[in-house]
Design a protein around this motif. Structure first.
Motif, PDB file in Angstrom:
ATOM      1  N   SER A   9       0.834  -1.198   0.000  1.00 38.34           N
ATOM      2  CA  SER A   9       0.000   0.000   0.000  1.00 38.34           C
ATOM      3  C   SER A   9       0.868   1.247   0.000  1.00 38.34           C
ATOM      4  O   SER A   9       1.993   1.248   0.496  1.00 38.34           O
ATOM      5  CB  SER A   9      -0.922   0.013   1.224  1.00 38.34           C
ATOM      6  N   HIS A  16      -6.835   1.093   4.235  1.00 39.45           N
ATOM      7  CA  HIS A  16      -7.733   1.791   3.309  1.00 39.45           C
ATOM      8  C   HIS A  16      -6.979   2.749   2.378  1.00 39.45           C
ATOM      9  O   HIS A  16      -7.537   3.746   1.915  1.00 39.45           O
ATOM     10  CB  HIS A  16      -8.826   2.537   4.072  1.00 39.45           C
ATOM     11  N   VAL A  20      -1.264   1.840  -4.714  1.00 38.97           N
ATOM     12  CA  VAL A  20      -0.504   0.621  -4.491  1.00 38.97           C
ATOM     13  C   VAL A  20       0.801   0.705  -5.269  1.00 38.97           C
ATOM     14  O   VAL A  20       0.859   1.301  -6.349  1.00 38.97           O
ATOM     15  CB  VAL A  20      -1.313  -0.623  -4.927  1.00 38.97           C
ATOM     16  N   ASN A  43      -1.702  -6.181  -2.270  1.00 38.59           N
ATOM     17  CA  ASN A  43      -2.447  -6.048  -1.017  1.00 38.59           C
ATOM     18  C   ASN A  43      -3.650  -5.126  -1.163  1.00 38.59           C
ATOM     19  O   ASN A  43      -4.616  -5.233  -0.418  1.00 38.59           O
ATOM     20  CB  ASN A  43      -1.525  -5.512   0.082  1.00 38.59           C
ATOM     21  N   ASN A  44      -3.546  -4.203  -2.083  1.00 37.38           N
ATOM     22  CA  ASN A  44      -4.648  -3.282  -2.338  1.00 37.38           C
ATOM     23  C   ASN A  44      -4.418  -2.655  -3.703  1.00 37.38           C
ATOM     24  O   ASN A  44      -3.520  -3.064  -4.452  1.00 37.38           O
ATOM     25  CB  ASN A  44      -4.736  -2.200  -1.256  1.00 37.38           C
ATOM     26  N   PRO A  47      -9.220   1.942  -5.415  1.00 33.17           N
ATOM     27  CA  PRO A  47     -10.441   1.216  -5.038  1.00 33.17           C
ATOM     28  C   PRO A  47     -11.457   0.977  -6.145  1.00 33.17           C
ATOM     29  O   PRO A  47     -12.219   0.022  -6.062  1.00 33.17           O
ATOM     30  CB  PRO A  47     -11.042   2.091  -3.928  1.00 33.17           C
ATOM     31  N   ASP A  52     -11.309  -3.704  -2.785  1.00 29.89           N
ATOM     32  CA  ASP A  52     -10.580  -3.909  -1.542  1.00 29.89           C
ATOM     33  C   ASP A  52     -10.947  -5.242  -0.887  1.00 29.89           C
ATOM     34  O   ASP A  52     -12.076  -5.732  -1.000  1.00 29.89           O
ATOM     35  CB  ASP A  52     -10.897  -2.761  -0.571  1.00 29.89           C
ATOM     36  N   LYS A  53      -9.961  -5.802  -0.167  1.00 24.90           N
ATOM     37  CA  LYS A  53     -10.180  -7.106   0.464  1.00 24.90           C
ATOM     38  C   LYS A  53     -11.243  -7.054   1.558  1.00 24.90           C
ATOM     39  O   LYS A  53     -11.878  -8.068   1.853  1.00 24.90           O
ATOM     40  CB  LYS A  53      -8.847  -7.625   1.016  1.00 24.90           C
ATOM     41  N   CYS A  54     -11.453  -5.890   2.176  1.00 28.40           N
ATOM     42  CA  CYS A  54     -12.561  -5.764   3.134  1.00 28.40           C
ATOM     43  C   CYS A  54     -13.896  -5.982   2.444  1.00 28.40           C
ATOM     44  O   CYS A  54     -14.828  -6.574   3.009  1.00 28.40           O
ATOM     45  CB  CYS A  54     -12.551  -4.377   3.784  1.00 28.40           C
ATOM     46  N   SER A 154     -14.313   0.735   1.604  1.00 30.22           N
ATOM     47  CA  SER A 154     -13.746  -0.344   2.408  1.00 30.22           C
ATOM     48  C   SER A 154     -14.066  -0.157   3.888  1.00 30.22           C
ATOM     49  O   SER A 154     -14.266  -1.139   4.614  1.00 30.22           O
ATOM     50  CB  SER A 154     -12.234  -0.424   2.190  1.00 30.22           C
ATOM     51  N   GLU A 158     -16.043  -2.916   6.088  1.00 34.14           N
ATOM     52  CA  GLU A 158     -15.419  -3.479   7.282  1.00 34.14           C
ATOM     53  C   GLU A 158     -16.359  -3.409   8.485  1.00 34.14           C
ATOM     54  O   GLU A 158     -16.548  -4.393   9.200  1.00 34.14           O
ATOM     55  CB  GLU A 158     -14.122  -2.721   7.571  1.00 34.14           C
ATOM     56  N   ASN A 427      -5.750   7.989   1.698  1.00 33.14           N
ATOM     57  CA  ASN A 427      -6.383   6.977   2.559  1.00 33.14           C
ATOM     58  C   ASN A 427      -7.897   7.085   2.610  1.00 33.14           C
ATOM     59  O   ASN A 427      -8.538   6.454   3.457  1.00 33.14           O
ATOM     60  CB  ASN A 427      -5.812   7.051   3.974  1.00 33.14           C
TER      61      ASN A 427
END
Length: 611
Positions: A9, A16, A20, A43-44, A47, A52-54, A154, A158, A427
């Motif tokens: 990130s 958030h 990347v 990892n990100n 967006p 996003d993985k969240c 994200s 979350e 962010n």
């Protein structure tokens, strides 16, 4: 900020983050080509392009509960947005896969005492709408996510994921829904739940409901006195005072309006009126004409949508080489788009000819200046044509920003991505649309906004955006100085083919016409080299953060055309956008050190030249 490893990130270890690290030219190519080794390290990402993985984690949980192995879910902030998404999917699936079905589930706060008070929960909007679709059509669903910018953030995903796992969120009661079933469409006839679902219907579909802006403000006013809001804040809010989100949004809108230019405590803000022209140079303007959205593309998408709801479904005009998703929005929603990629005087001649022959248009969308060539359109002539032939003018001021330029007097609507320099910290996402009260369409658009605007800007995101933007004014001045210093070095290099920057552009007279008395030329520049090898050596040798996005407080570089137009490089080249173009978003670093960074990278370019 030195370059980081692939997939980390930017900034490092930032939850958030909206950028990347792609530190080498080869890693950018590998990312675009979907190389497994590169993708595994991600990892990100930005967006709208990298979900996003969240969000994907929450989607997986929801599919496990409500879907099948052959399905996937797209997460959206409200039922009206979900309706638009489902409609988009079904429209395209009708030809691609007529048997494919989608269904929508709205997850709302429970109202029973065991899980807390839903009225207080509504204060921070802990809800999400889910469109479930056949997994084989994920690329189509992702195009809605990318183009419109309407997906959940994200942070929302979350918090709502945790609330769902704890039983605090549950599907809206409905006539036909079977909890956990596969293959039943979720009925949306029941209008129980938050106030936003109890409003008049919209033009987009018979089941689309929103709350008006007045309803939102009234609900927030009532909720401010409700102690039960603390339930959600204390249980899920990560120690953030979410009750201050409404004040944060007011502060953001006042900064965008130019009425708040200093850091103040949210409790100390005073009311503003419509009696002064102010920094926007438009009489009668105030923060009440500023509308917030979850992302910059969401502001453009919704401006276009609300324009059509107000004035009818007419073609729009995309003038100048645009950020790619602006063009996609105008092409895919509504009756289409007239595209002038060069943004030239000849293009305006052609537009005038078409209008004289009776062609009608909804609005002209342009950027000031454009990305990545930093060219400026002739706004004065555009405004004259718009007034003569009855179309609106929508100006994206993201790159210029209102401290450097004053374009609002010539626009009907001004849009911007707050994700960029307004935030700076990389962010949080956000966007804004601003109505010009002097526009001939103002009252019509304002009336439409009262019924169609939804405040889907997530409370936590608003808090971060407000904090980040407090020093916006001082940051812009420093960034302007740094960018000019870098351009001076690049301009003098024998290896550089072209430097793209408003100060050096052939369209500089248009920029100067709207430059503010204390404004500079912004923090974005692009550069091309005489050979591809030189461009690669320069990018690989840059000791800056390297990845997508712009407007960060630190210098951020990218091979822009490669990342934005990898599958259409020849198309971009037709409009003068070189495949090997390197774009730099200049930050707040020490000016001398930044200049040294550029000089060291140019030294490496010289080594390539000697080989």
């Amino acid at each position: 900020m030195l370059a980081q490893g692939v997939g980390q990130s930017i900034p490092a270890d930032t939850p958030h983050a909206v950028s990347v690290s792609l530190p080498t030219w080869r890693s950018c190519v590998g990312y675009e080509e979907g190389e497994e080794g590169i993708l595994k390290k991600m990892n990100n990402g930005y967006p709208r392009f990298f979900i996003d993985k969240c969000v994907t984690s929450f989607a997986a949980t929801l599919i496990e509960r409500y879907g099948t192995l052959d399905e996937w879910a797209i997460l959206l902030p409200s039922h009206p947005v979900a309706v638009r998404c489902a409609s988009f999917l079904q429209q395209h699936l009708a030809a691609l896969d007529p048997d494919a079905k989608t269904r929508t589930i709205d997850l709302l706060p429970r109202t029973d005492p065991e899980h807390g008070n839903a009225r207080g929960a509504r204060r921070v909007s802990p809800m999400v709408s889910v469109v479930i679709y056949p997994k084989r059509h994920s690329a189509l669903a992702k195009s809605f996510w990318q183009h419109t910018g309407e997906g959940v953030s994200s942070r929302r995903a979350e918090l709502c994921h945790r609330a769902f796992n704890d039983g605090f969120l549950a599907p809206r009661p409905s006539d036909n829904q079977t909890d956990g079933s596969h293959g039943h469409s979720t009925s949306q006839k029941s209008m129980k739940g938050p106030l936003r679902y109890q409003r008049a219907r919209l033009a987009d579909g018979p089941e689309e409901h929103v709350r008006t802006r007045a309803d939102s403000l009234e609900e927030e006013r009532r909720s401010n006195t409700d102690d039960s809001v603390l339930f959600v804040e204390e249980r899920y809010g990560r120690n953030l005072d979410l009750s201050r989100a409404s004040q944060a949004k007011v502060a953001i809108r006042r900064r965008i309006a130019g009425a708040l230019t200093a850091d103040v405590d949210l409790n100390d803000m005073t009311d503003t009126g419509r009696t002064e022209i102010g920094i926007r140079q438009v009489s009668g303007f105030s923060e009440e004409d500023v509308y917030l959205f979850p992302s910059g593309m969401s502001s453009i998408f919704n401006t276009h949508r609300i324009m059509m709801a107000s004035r009818g479904a007419l073609k729009s005009i995309c003038f100048g080489f645009p950020y790619i998703d602006t063009l996609k929005i105008l092409e895919k929603w509504g009756p289409g788009c007239l595209f002038y990629g060069n943004g030239s005087a000849e293009d305006l001649d052609d537009l005038e000819k078409r209008c004289k022959e009776g062609e009608k248009y909804l609005a002209l969308f342009c950027e000031f200046p454009g990305n990545p060539l930093l060219k400026c359109p002739d706004l004065a002539r555009i405004r004259a044509l718009a007034d003569r032939f009855d179309f609106a003018v929508v100006v994206d001021e993201t790159i210029g920003n209102f401290l450097n330029i004053h374009v609002m007097p010539h626009a009907d609507v001004v849009v911007s991505s707050l994700t960029k320099v307004f935030s700076g910290d990389s962010n949080v996402m956000g966007g804004s649309s601003i109505l010009n009260p002097r526009s001939r369409y103002y009252h019509l658009l304002k009336k439409t906004m009262e019924t169609e605007y939804e405040d889907n800007y997530w409370a936590e995101d608003a808090l971060f955006m407000e904090r980040n933007s407090r020093d916006f004014v001082s940051r812009i001045a420093r960034i302007n100085v740094n960018a000019e210093a870098i351009c001076n070095i690049l301009q003098a290099s024998k290896y550089v083919k072209e430097v793209y920057y408003p100060k050096y552009s052939p369209t500089r007279p248009f920029y100067e016409e709207y430059r503010s008395p204390t404004g500079g030329y912004g923090g974005l520049l692009s550069v091309t080299f005489r050979t591809s090898a030189q461009a690669i050596a320069f990018y690989d040798g840059l000791e800056t953060a390297k990845g997508p996005s712009l407007g960060t407080n630190f210098t951020l570089s990218s091979p822009y055309t490669l990342l934005a137009h990898y599958n259409e490089l020849a198309w971009a080249a037709k409009y003068g956008v070189d495949a090997d173009l390197v774009r730099m978003s200049v930050g707040l670093e020490d000016t001398n050190e930044l200049c040294s960074v550029i000089e060291r990278a140019l030294t490496l370019v010289g080594h390539v030249n000697e080989m």
